[in-house]
Scaffold this motif. Sequence first.
Motif, short mmCIF file in Angstrom:
data_model
loop_
_atom_site.label_atom_id
_atom_site.label_comp_id
_atom_site.label_asym_id
_atom_site.label_seq_id
_atom_site.Cartn_x
_atom_site.Cartn_y
_atom_site.Cartn_z
N HIS A 80 41.26 28.41 35.81
CA HIS A 80 41.73 28.09 37.09
C HIS A 80 41.28 29.46 38.13
O HIS A 80 42.10 29.67 38.91
CB HIS A 80 43.27 28.47 37.39
N GLY A 81 40.07 29.38 38.23
CA GLY A 81 39.32 30.35 39.00
C GLY A 81 39.33 31.84 38.83
O GLY A 81 39.16 32.64 39.64
N GLN A 82 39.70 32.36 37.50
CA GLN A 82 39.86 33.51 37.37
C GLN A 82 39.09 33.94 36.07
O GLN A 82 39.12 33.36 34.96
CB GLN A 82 41.33 33.90 36.92
N SER A 83 38.20 34.97 36.30
CA SER A 83 37.73 35.73 35.08
C SER A 83 38.85 36.66 34.50
O SER A 83 39.90 36.80 35.11
CB SER A 83 36.40 36.72 35.53
N PHE A 84 38.46 37.29 33.40
CA PHE A 84 39.32 38.39 33.19
C PHE A 84 39.90 39.28 33.89
O PHE A 84 40.92 39.72 34.10
CB PHE A 84 39.01 38.91 31.46
#
Length: 241
Positions: A80-84
């Motif tokens: 949902h559009g997020q890297s860690f």
Amino acid sequence: MAESTIITGQFVRISQTPASIGERFLALVIDYFLIGLYIFSTATLLSKLNLPSEFSWFFFLCVVYLPILGYSFLCEMFNHGQSFGKKLINIRVVKVDGSTPSIGSYLLRWLLFPIDGPITSGLGLLVVLLNKNNQRLGDLAAGTMVIKEKNYRKIHVSLDEFDYLTQNYHPVYPQSADLSLEQVNVITRTLESGEKDRARRITVLAQKVQELLSVTPREGNQEKFLQTILRDYQYYALEEI
């Protein structure tokens, strides 16, 4: 950083605030740290496996190089559009209108990342500084932006707010259905503006809308004309639900 509010054609109000340069940089540092940790771990594992040289290269390609190369694209697409790093900093990638980016949008901003940073010695940073939504080149090309997760709100707007959209309402300008969401947002912000030159801006905008839609106002003044345009747009948007 100013919060922007958008009402979509599906009557969902979206409030979002662009992530700061510091937040984006910190998320990138975390991502690079995790990538470095991953490289160290897999390299250690590879050295202990004592694989033949031809298998070592295959292992390196499949387990190290390709995952790292597509890290940001794969994370954002499946998370949902997020890297860690973005997740830890509570920021994420969305479309400028608040919707979820398509695979093509994620892919385009990923492909342009080298131009934003390594290849051009930080051109992306300069671009971020020069636009209000803190967008790098990849964001501008893909129509995306990075926002603060904690300030991102989706609120379904009650249809009671549109009390004029009753069965007895008859739209005046059918052409209003051709307006884009961005154009509708410009009209809304102009009408809600409290600036000193509000009247002038309304007049100029009304003239542009008339030219764009090829309509002749039936109302006595420009502000009422724009209000009618908004009502008609919302009427047709409601019909699509």
